[in-house]
Structures are given as C-alpha cells and as structure tokens.
Motif scaffolding. Structure first.
Motif, PDB file in Angstrom:
ATOM      1  N   ASP A   1      31.791  40.777  40.702  1.00 29.18           N
ATOM      2  CA  ASP A   1      31.360  42.176  40.754  1.00 29.18           C
ATOM      3  C   ASP A   1      32.354  42.991  41.600  1.00 29.18           C
ATOM      4  OD1 ASP A   1      29.917  44.538  40.746  1.00 29.18           O
ATOM      5  OD2 ASP A   1      28.398  43.827  42.154  1.00 29.18           O
ATOM      6  N   GLU A   2      33.435  43.410  40.982  1.00 24.93           N
ATOM      7  CA  GLU A   2      34.489  44.128  41.703  1.00 24.93           C
ATOM      8  C   GLU A   2      33.989  45.451  42.276  1.00 24.93           C
ATOM      9  OE1 GLU A   2      38.579  44.236  42.997  1.00 24.93           O
ATOM     10  OE2 GLU A   2      37.267  42.675  42.207  1.00 24.93           O
ATOM     11  N   GLU A   3      33.043  46.052  41.586  1.00 20.76           N
ATOM     12  CA  GLU A   3      32.517  47.331  42.043  1.00 20.76           C
ATOM     13  C   GLU A   3      31.857  47.214  43.418  1.00 20.76           C
ATOM     14  OE1 GLU A   3      29.164  50.198  40.268  1.00 20.76           O
ATOM     15  OE2 GLU A   3      30.930  50.017  38.979  1.00 20.76           O
TER      16      GLU A   3
ATOM     17  N   TRP B   1      33.966  41.189  36.008  1.00 20.52           N
ATOM     18  CA  TRP B   1      33.007  41.678  35.018  1.00 20.52           C
ATOM     19  C   TRP B   1      33.502  42.919  34.283  1.00 20.52           C
ATOM     20  CZ3 TRP B   1      29.651  39.094  32.613  1.00 20.52           C
ATOM     21  CH2 TRP B   1      28.867  38.117  33.221  1.00 20.52           C
ATOM     22  N   ASN B   2      34.167  43.829  35.000  1.00 17.45           N
ATOM     23  CA  ASN B   2      34.596  45.075  34.348  1.00 17.45           C
ATOM     24  C   ASN B   2      35.622  44.825  33.250  1.00 17.45           C
ATOM     25  OD1 ASN B   2      36.161  44.368  36.664  1.00 17.45           O
ATOM     26  ND2 ASN B   2      37.244  46.304  36.508  1.00 17.45           N
ATOM     27  N   GLU B   3      36.308  43.677  33.285  1.00 16.72           N
ATOM     28  CA  GLU B   3      37.249  43.313  32.232  1.00 16.72           C
ATOM     29  C   GLU B   3      36.584  42.417  31.186  1.00 16.72           C
ATOM     30  OE1 GLU B   3      40.271  44.535  31.776  1.00 16.72           O
ATOM     31  OE2 GLU B   3      39.941  45.794  33.549  1.00 16.72           O
TER      32      GLU B   3
ATOM     33  N   LYS C   1      27.599  50.192  31.478  1.00 18.24           N
ATOM     34  CA  LYS C   1      28.653  51.083  31.973  1.00 18.24           C
ATOM     35  C   LYS C   1      29.790  51.202  30.964  1.00 18.24           C
ATOM     36  CE  LYS C   1      31.607  51.826  35.999  1.00 18.24           C
ATOM     37  NZ  LYS C   1      32.065  51.295  37.307  1.00 18.24           N
ATOM     38  N   GLU C   2      30.188  50.074  30.357  1.00 12.81           N
ATOM     39  CA  GLU C   2      31.312  50.069  29.423  1.00 12.81           C
ATOM     40  C   GLU C   2      30.975  50.758  28.107  1.00 12.81           C
ATOM     41  OE1 GLU C   2      35.101  49.324  27.894  1.00 12.81           O
ATOM     42  OE2 GLU C   2      34.377  49.131  29.966  1.00 12.81           O
TER      43      GLU C   2
ATOM     44  N   LYS D   1      34.889  43.915  28.100  1.00 11.59           N
ATOM     45  CA  LYS D   1      35.739  44.572  27.104  1.00 11.59           C
ATOM     46  C   LYS D   1      36.095  43.631  25.956  1.00 11.59           C
ATOM     47  CE  LYS D   1      37.742  47.733  30.508  1.00 11.59           C
ATOM     48  NZ  LYS D   1      38.953  48.116  31.279  1.00 11.59           N
TER      49      LYS D   1
ATOM     50  N   TYR E   1      27.205  45.980  33.645  1.00 11.16           N
ATOM     51  CA  TYR E   1      28.579  46.260  33.210  1.00 11.16           C
ATOM     52  C   TYR E   1      28.653  46.564  31.721  1.00 11.16           C
ATOM     53  CZ  TYR E   1      30.882  45.418  37.671  1.00 11.16           C
ATOM     54  OH  TYR E   1      31.323  45.540  38.965  1.00 11.16           O
TER      55      TYR E   1
END
Length: 397
Positions: free
Chosen positions: A197-199, A381-383, A32-33, A386, A29
């Motif tokens: 892991d929302e993805e 994780w995607n948040e 990716k970010e 950040k 992540y």
C-alpha cells in the motif's frame, strides 16, 4: 454515473486490520483506478469497532443471524448464516455492476446464482487466495461420492464467475495446465499477487531509510505460535547460535503455548535475553513499519501460505527475505535471486541461511537495492491493478 463494485465479505470477523490487507486494499485500489463506487458488506458475530468508510470505500454492516451449532454442521452452503447477504442482494443486486468475493467455496454458490439471476449484466470476480496444494487437491479424480457432488457444484459455480485472480505464479501455472476442479479456466484466470500500500507511506509521511541507516536487525511478523506459522522453528534455529551484534524481533500476537516455548528458549539462552525479543501485537501501523524500516532481514518459517501480506511489506522496505518454500516465496525473492528459499520445516537449512547473514557472506546492500527495484516493478497495489485483464473486465479496453 460511477459503476459500483461491491465486496461481500461473507467470512465472519471483519476487523480494522483487514482493511490494510488484500480485503481492503484490492477493492480500494480497483475503485481508485477505474473510478468506481466501492462497498464492502460484512456481518460480524461479535461487535467490532469499525469505521463507516475506509478512504473511498464504504463499509456496510448488515445483521448477523446467530445459528445453532447443530444447524451450522448441516448447512454446508451457509444459507442460514448468510441470510443477511441474500437479503442485501435481493434489495441491491441491480445496483451492483461488479460483485467480488474472497475464496472459491460452496458457501458462495447460491449468492452468485441469485446475483446473476437478479442482474443479468452483472460481473462476478473472485480473489481465489489459494496455495498450489488446494488446486492439486481439487483435481484429484479418485474421490468419495460427497466430494464428487461438491466438485460438480463447484464446476457450476466456476461457470458463473467472470474473473478469477490467483496470487502466485506457481498456482497460476498449475491452473493453466490442469484447471481447477478439472475445469479449464484459461479464459478467466489472471495472476494478481498481493501488493504493498504505497499510498499509506505518502499519507503518513513515512521516510524510507537508506541502507546505511538500517540496523543489524532481523524480524518476523505474523500470528505468532499458530500451526501454519511454525515460529518454533525459528527458536530452534537460533538455539545456541552466536548472533554477534544482531538483534531479532518476533512481532505479532502470540499464543500462550508459544510464550511458554519462548520463555524456555530464553532460559536456555541467557545471552539472548536482550537480543531476541517477543514484542506482542503491534497494531499501530507506523510503529510496525518502523521495524521493517530499521531491519535488514525478514524471516518467515511457515508450513503453508497462500501469499503472505508480510512479503510485499518486507520487500518494500528492502529487507533480505529468508523464507520457507510456501506460496509466494519464489515470486517475492525472484526465484531465490534476491532472497533465499529453504525447504519447509528444514531447521538446519534455515539456520545456515541466517548464519550466512551473521557472518557477512551476503551482500545485503546489493539485495536491498534489488528488493526495492522488484517491489516497484511488481508488488505495489497502484501498479498491480493496471493489469490488462482488469482493464478489460472493468470495461476500460
């Protein structure tokens, strides 16, 4: 040109399951970010079946050098056992913009020094993965001569690290107050919990059940029977307990000792033969998540944890969490507002919290909605990646 983030996974035994835990998900992540090329470099003493890549992360296996056990005991810095990692750094250090490790230990001491020597502009990030007891122990002043030497070297290592993340607020606040190894880390410590892991849900088209679609199921997930998980406490709590219409699944690989205790439990509780099930290991992630998806309640009886990966998983599926007071328990339950935290090894207290669920004394639908909201705000994780200190570290600010 993309910058490079390399994880040196110096702990022996990288397995596929690690890729869906913080070991694989944190660098994935981050990459990716912040648009990074990401490599995980590992060395396994036993041959494991691993892919060459995980999503956009390259998995690079380097040679494992078998060391005699007598040398292992002497080699506290794991210089011999980590020889392949030194070779890798000598060859690749200048190409690595960000070097990442798990756990602050002396076996990384010379690896960090070598990297910093070969790449003056390189940055080092450690995911600390420690509970508060480890931090408190590091700050004890009345220690042996050997511990003083170790502490001295760890303080040198801490100077070379550019960013350190810790998984729980309790431990983070303790480090802010008193440091680690009595060293002030306020300029480089950041609270970064483990996330979900929302993805994976999107990629695998996992349909989240509404509360009405859920069943009267409680689950626990982990390495069943290990000392820290204390799963025997769950069996004790369920002994002679009327589960009514509820079912309980104990999920994960288990020790032979625990299997014997489970068999004895069923022998003494014949009414639970069909309602308390020891499933064994479930390696298929979709199948594992189907249990979380069906369940209303998640149970954890551990004696200690850093920040259990099962916490954000249970929260993401709206499970009401009943847990002992280990690392991350207060964070994941919002200090007991949407779940419940019991004393460690207090079987009676844990049993009473299960009884409240069985007796419909808890508004599980309300807790379900609150859990989903907290998961979305703090534990994806995607948040998480950040975080403003991550942005600063990866030169985004």
């Amino acid at each position: 040109m993309k910058k490079n983030l390399t994880v040196l996974f110096t702990l022996d035994g990288l397995e596929k399951v690690h890729l869906y835990k913080d070991v694989g998900l944190t660098p994935y992540y981050l990459g990716k970010e912040y648009n990074l090329d990401v490599d995980i470099v590992y060395s396994n003493s036993e041959k494991k079946e691993l892919p060459k890549s995980f999503r956009n992360v390259s998995l690079i296996e380097i040679k494992y050098y078998k060391i005699w056990s007598v040398l292992k005991r002497i080699d506290k810095f794991r210089l011999l056992e980590s020889f392949s990692f030194y070779k890798y750094l000598i060859k690749n250090a200048k190409k690595i913009d960000y070097l990442m490790f798990f756990h602050i230990r002396l076996d990384k001491f010379f690896l960090v020094l070598l990297y910093k020597f070969l790449n003056k502009n390189g940055k080092v990030y450690f995911k600390m993965d420690s509970d508060i007891n480890g931090v408190l122990k590091s700050n004890i002043k009345n220690i042996t001569f050997i511990r003083k030497v170790q502490k001295f070297l760890l303080r040198i290592l801490l100077k070379k690290i550019d960013l350190i993340s810790i998984e729980t607020k309790e431990t983070y606040n303790e480090i802010l107050r008193n440091g680690f190894c009595n060293k002030n880390l306020s300029n480089k410590i950041v609270y970064i919990p483990n996330g979900f892991d929302e993805e994976y849900l999107i990629e695998n088209k996992v349909k989240m059940k509404s509360f009405e679609e859920k069943e009267n199921i409680m689950i626990t997930v982990g390495r069943i029977g290990t000392e820290e998980k204390n799963n025997e406490m769950l069996l004790e709590a369920l002994n002679n307990l009327d589960l009514k219409e509820w079912k309980i699944y104990i999920i994960g690989s288990y020790t032979e000792d625990f299997k014997e205790k489970y068999d004895e439990f069923i022998k003494n509780n014949q009414d639970k033969k069909e309602t308390v099930t020891l499933t064994g290991s479930i390696e298929n992630k979709n199948l594992l998540y189907s249990y979380y998806n069906r369940a209303k309640v998640f149970l954890l009886t551990s004696k200690w944890e850093g920040f259990a990966i099962v916490y954000p998983e249970a929260l993401r599926f709206g499970n009401y969490i009943i847990t002992t007071d280990v690392g991350g328990a207060r964070d994941i339950t919002n200090n007991g507002k949407i779940g419940v935290v019991t004393e460690i090894e207090n079987t009676i207290q844990f049993k009473n919290k299960i009884l409240k669920v069985i007796n419909n004394e808890i508004n599980l639908e309300e807790k379900f909605n609150q859990s989903l909201e907290l998961s979305k705000k703090q534990f994806l994780w995607n948040e998480i990646v950040k975080n403003k200190q991550f942005k600063k570290f990866f030169n985004e600010e």
